[in-house]
Motif scaffolding. Sequence first.
Motif, mmCIF file in Angstrom:
data_model
loop_
_atom_site.group_PDB
_atom_site.id
_atom_site.type_symbol
_atom_site.label_atom_id
_atom_site.label_comp_id
_atom_site.label_asym_id
_atom_site.label_seq_id
_atom_site.Cartn_x
_atom_site.Cartn_y
_atom_site.Cartn_z
ATOM 1 N N ARG A 177 -36.700 -37.126 75.437
ATOM 2 C CA ARG A 177 -37.736 -35.609 76.358
ATOM 3 C C ARG A 177 -38.093 -34.755 75.348
ATOM 4 N NH1 ARG A 177 -35.783 -31.759 78.942
ATOM 5 N NH2 ARG A 177 -33.621 -32.520 78.726
ATOM 6 N N VAL A 178 -37.018 -34.427 74.775
ATOM 7 C CA VAL A 178 -37.480 -33.245 73.768
ATOM 8 C C VAL A 178 -38.603 -33.347 72.761
ATOM 9 C CG1 VAL A 178 -36.309 -31.374 71.881
ATOM 10 C CG2 VAL A 178 -35.057 -31.468 73.713
ATOM 11 N N VAL A 179 -38.780 -34.337 72.711
ATOM 12 C CA VAL A 179 -39.781 -35.060 71.732
ATOM 13 C C VAL A 179 -40.573 -34.912 72.669
ATOM 14 C CG1 VAL A 179 -41.062 -36.816 70.232
ATOM 15 C CG2 VAL A 179 -38.544 -35.809 69.670
ATOM 16 N N PRO B 75 -17.914 -36.709 65.115
ATOM 17 C CA PRO B 75 -18.980 -35.167 65.682
ATOM 18 C C PRO B 75 -19.441 -33.988 67.110
ATOM 19 C CG PRO B 75 -20.128 -37.044 64.662
ATOM 20 C CD PRO B 75 -19.011 -37.931 65.070
ATOM 21 N N VAL B 76 -19.348 -33.162 66.673
ATOM 22 C CA VAL B 76 -20.306 -32.240 67.380
ATOM 23 C C VAL B 76 -21.613 -32.676 67.932
ATOM 24 C CG1 VAL B 76 -20.356 -30.505 68.861
ATOM 25 C CG2 VAL B 76 -18.326 -31.031 67.747
ATOM 26 N N LYS B 77 -21.800 -33.073 69.576
ATOM 27 C CA LYS B 77 -22.850 -33.057 69.525
ATOM 28 C C LYS B 77 -23.805 -32.279 69.985
ATOM 29 C CE LYS B 77 -22.469 -37.680 71.242
ATOM 30 N NZ LYS B 77 -23.365 -38.830 69.840
ATOM 31 N N LEU B 78 -25.071 -32.460 69.612
ATOM 32 C CA LEU B 78 -25.833 -31.374 69.015
ATOM 33 C C LEU B 78 -26.725 -30.894 70.602
ATOM 34 C CD1 LEU B 78 -28.440 -32.201 66.031
ATOM 35 C CD2 LEU B 78 -26.595 -30.323 65.996
ATOM 36 N N GLY B 79 -26.523 -29.858 71.161
ATOM 37 C CA GLY B 79 -27.243 -29.322 72.133
ATOM 38 C C GLY B 79 -28.667 -29.635 72.731
ATOM 39 N N GLU B 80 -29.009 -28.913 73.599
ATOM 40 C CA GLU B 80 -30.571 -29.075 73.655
ATOM 41 C C GLU B 80 -31.359 -28.390 73.318
ATOM 42 O OE1 GLU B 80 -34.161 -29.066 76.457
ATOM 43 O OE2 GLU B 80 -32.254 -29.852 77.673
ATOM 44 N N ASN C 296 -30.515 -38.650 59.636
ATOM 45 C CA ASN C 296 -30.116 -37.130 59.179
ATOM 46 C C ASN C 296 -29.138 -36.503 59.954
ATOM 47 O OD1 ASN C 296 -31.064 -35.827 56.788
ATOM 48 N ND2 ASN C 296 -32.894 -36.927 57.877
ATOM 49 N N TYR C 297 -28.936 -37.311 61.702
ATOM 50 C CA TYR C 297 -28.144 -36.544 62.239
ATOM 51 C C TYR C 297 -26.987 -37.991 63.084
ATOM 52 C CZ TYR C 297 -30.578 -32.025 61.159
ATOM 53 O OH TYR C 297 -31.226 -30.707 60.346
ATOM 54 N N ALA C 298 -27.314 -39.013 62.442
ATOM 55 C CA ALA C 298 -26.380 -39.826 62.791
ATOM 56 C C ALA C 298 -25.026 -39.873 63.565
ATOM 57 C CB ALA C 298 -25.854 -41.305 62.134
ATOM 58 N N GLY C 299 -24.770 -40.163 64.915
ATOM 59 C CA GLY C 299 -23.795 -39.866 65.510
ATOM 60 C C GLY C 299 -23.958 -37.821 66.337
ATOM 61 N N GLN C 300 -24.655 -36.987 66.645
ATOM 62 C CA GLN C 300 -24.434 -36.081 66.685
ATOM 63 C C GLN C 300 -25.963 -35.413 67.668
ATOM 64 O OE1 GLN C 300 -24.663 -33.164 63.182
ATOM 65 N NE2 GLN C 300 -24.287 -34.586 61.679
ATOM 66 N N TYR C 301 -26.252 -36.535 68.249
ATOM 67 C CA TYR C 301 -27.020 -35.564 69.527
ATOM 68 C C TYR C 301 -27.044 -37.120 70.307
ATOM 69 C CZ TYR C 301 -29.905 -39.353 66.881
ATOM 70 O OH TYR C 301 -30.270 -41.229 66.328
ATOM 71 N N ARG D 212 -34.225 -28.737 69.607
ATOM 72 C CA ARG D 212 -35.643 -28.553 69.791
ATOM 73 C C ARG D 212 -36.113 -28.095 68.979
ATOM 74 N NH1 ARG D 212 -38.262 -28.783 74.438
ATOM 75 N NH2 ARG D 212 -36.693 -29.320 75.879
ATOM 76 N N VAL D 213 -35.386 -26.851 68.465
ATOM 77 C CA VAL D 213 -35.378 -25.860 66.741
ATOM 78 C C VAL D 213 -35.791 -27.276 65.614
ATOM 79 C CG1 VAL D 213 -34.013 -24.790 65.302
ATOM 80 C CG2 VAL D 213 -34.236 -24.210 67.869
ATOM 81 N N ILE D 214 -34.515 -28.249 66.311
ATOM 82 C CA ILE D 214 -35.053 -29.556 64.620
ATOM 83 C C ILE D 214 -35.762 -29.912 65.104
ATOM 84 C CG2 ILE D 214 -33.888 -31.285 63.377
ATOM 85 C CD1 ILE D 214 -31.197 -30.140 64.613
#
Length: 131
Positions: free
Chosen positions: A123-125, A73-78, A111-116, A82-84
């Motif tokens: 860091r964002v959290v 899967p395409v990795k989520l960007g920063e 919910n986003y396994a392998g996508q982040y 941050r939005v999620i």
Amino acid sequence: MLGRLRELHKGARVARNGVLSDLWGYLIGECTRNEKEPSDEVVLRVLEKFVNSMPVVDEKSRLEVEAVRGLLPVKLGEDAIRVIVKEFLLNRVNSMGNVTIGMVMGYFKENYAGQYDGGLLSRVVREEIGK
């Protein structure tokens, strides 16, 4: 996800593509080494490990890495992370009170396994909870 690997393996055998048939067979073996029907999360970890550790030294290895990368899967960007995270915090703080980093990490894992990227998420959290 394991089913997809099995379909690809069968298709490569039918097409008599030895390189891809060997690749998919190898990855199926790696995925099922410890359990007969591994979860998608386990399969994704095996695929990511393959892509990250495979040295691209010739055309064959480049083809293999690109074939496996196409399944990831395409990795989520920063910005997306941050939005999620902000949405999660808004929903949870209103309904549950204090939110921990572990709660957010668990939400992403479910919910986003392998996508982040876990380090980026952490860091964002920390930044968002600290606000």
